[in-house]
Design a protein around this motif. Structure first.
Motif, PDB file in Angstrom:
ATOM      1  N   ASN A 110       0.845  -1.193   0.000  1.00 38.14           N
ATOM      2  CA  ASN A 110       0.000   0.000   0.000  1.00 38.14           C
ATOM      3  C   ASN A 110       0.877   1.238   0.000  1.00 38.14           C
ATOM      4  N   ALA A 111       0.276   2.375  -0.285  1.00 34.06           N
ATOM      5  CA  ALA A 111       1.027   3.617  -0.460  1.00 34.06           C
ATOM      6  C   ALA A 111       1.721   4.063   0.823  1.00 34.06           C
ATOM      7  N   GLU A 112       1.073   3.868   1.972  1.00 34.46           N
ATOM      8  CA  GLU A 112       1.680   4.284   3.234  1.00 34.46           C
ATOM      9  C   GLU A 112       2.917   3.459   3.545  1.00 34.46           C
ATOM     10  N   ALA A 113       2.836   2.154   3.317  1.00 28.18           N
ATOM     11  CA  ALA A 113       3.998   1.288   3.546  1.00 28.18           C
ATOM     12  C   ALA A 113       5.137   1.659   2.605  1.00 28.18           C
ATOM     13  N   LEU A 114       4.814   1.995   1.373  1.00 28.35           N
ATOM     14  CA  LEU A 114       5.836   2.392   0.402  1.00 28.35           C
ATOM     15  C   LEU A 114       6.537   3.665   0.846  1.00 28.35           C
ATOM     16  N   ARG A 115       5.766   4.639   1.302  1.00 25.55           N
ATOM     17  CA  ARG A 115       6.348   5.908   1.748  1.00 25.55           C
ATOM     18  C   ARG A 115       7.264   5.710   2.955  1.00 25.55           C
ATOM     19  N   ILE A 116       6.773   4.959   3.957  1.00 22.39           N
ATOM     20  CA  ILE A 116       7.555   4.756   5.170  1.00 22.39           C
ATOM     21  C   ILE A 116       8.828   3.977   4.867  1.00 22.39           C
ATOM     22  N   MET A 117       8.710   2.892   4.093  1.00 23.97           N
ATOM     23  CA  MET A 117       9.877   2.064   3.818  1.00 23.97           C
ATOM     24  C   MET A 117      10.908   2.827   2.997  1.00 23.97           C
ATOM     25  N   ASN A 118      10.460   3.632   2.045  1.00 24.48           N
ATOM     26  CA  ASN A 118      11.404   4.438   1.266  1.00 24.48           C
ATOM     27  C   ASN A 118      12.159   5.409   2.170  1.00 24.48           C
ATOM     28  N   ASP A 119      11.465   5.981   3.155  1.00 23.75           N
ATOM     29  CA  ASP A 119      12.128   6.879   4.110  1.00 23.75           C
ATOM     30  C   ASP A 119      13.148   6.120   4.954  1.00 23.75           C
ATOM     31  N   LYS A 120      12.806   4.906   5.379  1.00 26.10           N
ATOM     32  CA  LYS A 120      13.709   4.100   6.196  1.00 26.10           C
ATOM     33  C   LYS A 120      14.983   3.747   5.424  1.00 26.10           C
ATOM     34  N   ILE A 121      14.816   3.408   4.171  1.00 31.14           N
ATOM     35  CA  ILE A 121      15.972   3.089   3.331  1.00 31.14           C
ATOM     36  C   ILE A 121      16.837   4.324   3.130  1.00 31.14           C
ATOM     37  N   LYS A 122      16.196   5.448   2.859  1.00 29.52           N
ATOM     38  CA  LYS A 122      16.924   6.712   2.670  1.00 29.52           C
ATOM     39  C   LYS A 122      17.711   7.108   3.907  1.00 29.52           C
ATOM     40  N   ASN A 123      17.142   6.829   5.096  1.00 27.42           N
ATOM     41  CA  ASN A 123      17.781   7.208   6.361  1.00 27.42           C
ATOM     42  C   ASN A 123      18.678   6.116   6.932  1.00 27.42           C
ATOM     43  N   HIS A 124      18.940   5.086   6.137  1.00 31.71           N
ATOM     44  CA  HIS A 124      19.853   3.995   6.524  1.00 31.71           C
ATOM     45  C   HIS A 124      19.393   3.281   7.799  1.00 31.71           C
ATOM     46  N   GLU A 125      18.099   3.012   7.886  1.00 32.43           N
ATOM     47  CA  GLU A 125      17.549   2.322   9.047  1.00 32.43           C
ATOM     48  C   GLU A 125      17.328   0.832   8.784  1.00 32.43           C
ATOM     49  N   LEU A 126      17.929   0.336   7.700  1.00 31.20           N
ATOM     50  CA  LEU A 126      17.925  -1.077   7.382  1.00 31.20           C
ATOM     51  C   LEU A 126      19.376  -1.526   7.212  1.00 31.20           C
ATOM     52  N   GLN A 127      19.679  -2.722   7.654  1.00 28.09           N
ATOM     53  CA  GLN A 127      21.026  -3.272   7.466  1.00 28.09           C
ATOM     54  C   GLN A 127      20.939  -4.441   6.492  1.00 28.09           C
ATOM     55  N   LYS A 128      21.694  -4.346   5.398  1.00 30.81           N
ATOM     56  CA  LYS A 128      21.702  -5.398   4.388  1.00 30.81           C
ATOM     57  C   LYS A 128      23.056  -6.099   4.376  1.00 30.81           C
ATOM     58  N   ARG A 129      23.003  -7.429   4.456  1.00 29.44           N
ATOM     59  CA  ARG A 129      24.233  -8.217   4.424  1.00 29.44           C
ATOM     60  C   ARG A 129      24.198  -9.190   3.245  1.00 29.44           C
ATOM     61  N   TYR A 130      25.342  -9.331   2.632  1.00 28.27           N
ATOM     62  CA  TYR A 130      25.467 -10.157   1.438  1.00 28.27           C
ATOM     63  C   TYR A 130      26.480 -11.280   1.667  1.00 28.27           C
ATOM     64  N   LEU A 131      26.284 -12.372   0.940  1.00 26.80           N
ATOM     65  CA  LEU A 131      27.289 -13.426   0.849  1.00 26.80           C
ATOM     66  C   LEU A 131      27.853 -13.407  -0.562  1.00 26.80           C
ATOM     67  N   CYS A 132      29.156 -13.617  -0.669  1.00 26.90           N
ATOM     68  CA  CYS A 132      29.767 -13.703  -1.989  1.00 26.90           C
ATOM     69  C   CYS A 132      30.933 -14.682  -1.941  1.00 26.90           C
ATOM     70  N   VAL A 133      31.275 -15.218  -3.101  1.00 27.72           N
ATOM     71  CA  VAL A 133      32.449 -16.073  -3.228  1.00 27.72           C
ATOM     72  C   VAL A 133      33.492 -15.284  -4.001  1.00 27.72           C
ATOM     73  N   VAL A 134      34.691 -15.169  -3.443  1.00 27.99           N
ATOM     74  CA  VAL A 134      35.752 -14.390  -4.079  1.00 27.99           C
ATOM     75  C   VAL A 134      36.949 -15.283  -4.393  1.00 27.99           C
ATOM     76  N   HIS A 135      37.729 -14.836  -5.345  1.00 30.74           N
ATOM     77  CA  HIS A 135      38.978 -15.517  -5.664  1.00 30.74           C
ATOM     78  C   HIS A 135      40.010 -15.229  -4.572  1.00 30.74           C
ATOM     79  N   GLY A 136      40.745 -16.248  -4.169  1.00 34.18           N
ATOM     80  CA  GLY A 136      41.812 -16.057  -3.194  1.00 34.18           C
ATOM     81  C   GLY A 136      41.320 -16.067  -1.765  1.00 34.18           C
TER      82      GLY A 136
END
Length: 324
Positions: free
Chosen positions: A159-185
């Motif tokens: 819904n529009a309210e959830a979209l607005r709030i979540m976009n603000d949270k992302i903009k204000n760095h209130e979410l932590q995203k962690r990734y897994l990757c495979v690297v050479h070496g």
């Protein structure tokens, strides 16, 4: 004459933005002209394109029927009979999808309409959670995006309210995203923070990496931790402190450990023996750490969601268990 009774999902947006979505065949210049001529009114009165619509408003459009005709082509979600959505979490306001590598999140320059958002919209429509006929302009939308060949967690707002709030949270760095990757070496320093300055090269569709501030370059910071090493490869967890294009791929390559399968920032010669043709990168963990008012999303505060089944982890690091 057509009327729109403004519902909750359509409130809070500018009139001109609403009309762009609700009456897409109406040219912008003509829309402004009709506002001036009072052929577009709100609650029976003259209005302005910048007016912010309120729930309960009555929008009256005294314009030709031809502008309301919808294109004959079906919307992408309407063509999907069996939605492919790996739902990690879902409530009344948001959906967390585990996007599989190879699927685009939105239609791209190739014109691919078999997208994650189309499948999510089909899932919501077919499950009765979203009825397009009840909405004048709002459609479920994604709050973040990841590359075609990167897998992992993508947030969709119902819904529009959830979209607005979540976009603000992302903009204000209130979410932590962690990734897994495979690297050479195998990085000698097993954990730390990498800081670079990245500048996007539009012609090459990749970023340049600098070790000091450079005109046009933006700061990029990533915390990394080596989780396992085996057979000339390492499994690395990366936590984004900033969210730049190709950040992890470019920064890991810059410290001498490009992602396996990444021909853009690594080398195909190194990737060829493994048969990997795209980067092994997965957005596997998401934590909501709200610092400001979160309204209808308040129940998410403090919650962490994890994808435990990441294919390349099983393939290259058998026996490694992804924690919660």
């Amino acid at each position: 004459m057509r009327e729109f009774h403004i519902q909750k999902n359509d409130s809070g947006q500018r009139l001109n933005k609403f009309l762009e979505k609700a009456v897409p065949a109406l040219p912008g210049g003509l829309m402004h002209k009709y506002v001036r001529l009072k052929r577009i009114k709100v609650n029976g009165k003259r209005t302005e394109p910048a007016y912010k619509l309120c729930e309960g408003d009555l929008l009256q459009l005294y314009i030709n029927d031809e502008f309301f005709e919808r294109p004959s082509e079906q919307a992408a979600y309407e063509k999907i009979t069996a939605p492919r959505v790996h739902v990690l979490y879902e409530d009344d306001n948001i959906l967390l999808a585990d996007k599989q590598p190879g699927m685009v999140v939105h239609a791209d320059e190739r014109g691919d309409t078999d997208t994650l958002i189309a499948h999510i919209q089909a899932h919501l429509a077919q499950s009765g959670q979203w009825n397009p006929k009840d909405e004048a302009s709002f459609v479920p939308a994604l709050c973040n995006r990841i590359d075609r060949n990167t897998g992992g967690i993508v947030i969709a707002a119902k819904n529009a309210e959830a979209l607005r709030i979540m976009n603000d949270k992302i903009k204000n760095h209130e979410l932590q995203k962690r990734y897994l990757c495979v690297v050479h070496g195998s990085p000698k320093v097993r954990s730390g923070k990498i800081t670079h300055f990245l500048r996007r090269d539009e012609a090459k569709r990749q970023v340049e990496v600098f070790t000091r501030p450079t005109p046009g370059a933006k700061t990029a910071q990533t915390i990394y931790k080596v989780l396992a090493s085996r057979g000339g490869l390492s499994l690395v967890e990366c936590t984004l402190l900033t969210g730049r294009t190709h950040q992890i791929r470019a920064q890991m390559a810059a410290i001498g450990h490009p992602l396996l399968g990444d021909g853009k920032y690594g080398t195909n010669a190194k990737n060829k023996p493994y048969g990997e043709t795209s980067q092994l990168l997965y957005s596997y963990k998401l934590t909501f750490n709200f610092q400001t008012d979160s309204g209808i999303l308040s129940d998410l505060d403090g919650m962490t969601f994890t994808v435990h089944d990441v294919p390349f982890v099983k393939k290259y690091f058998p026996g490694f268990q992804i924690g919660g």
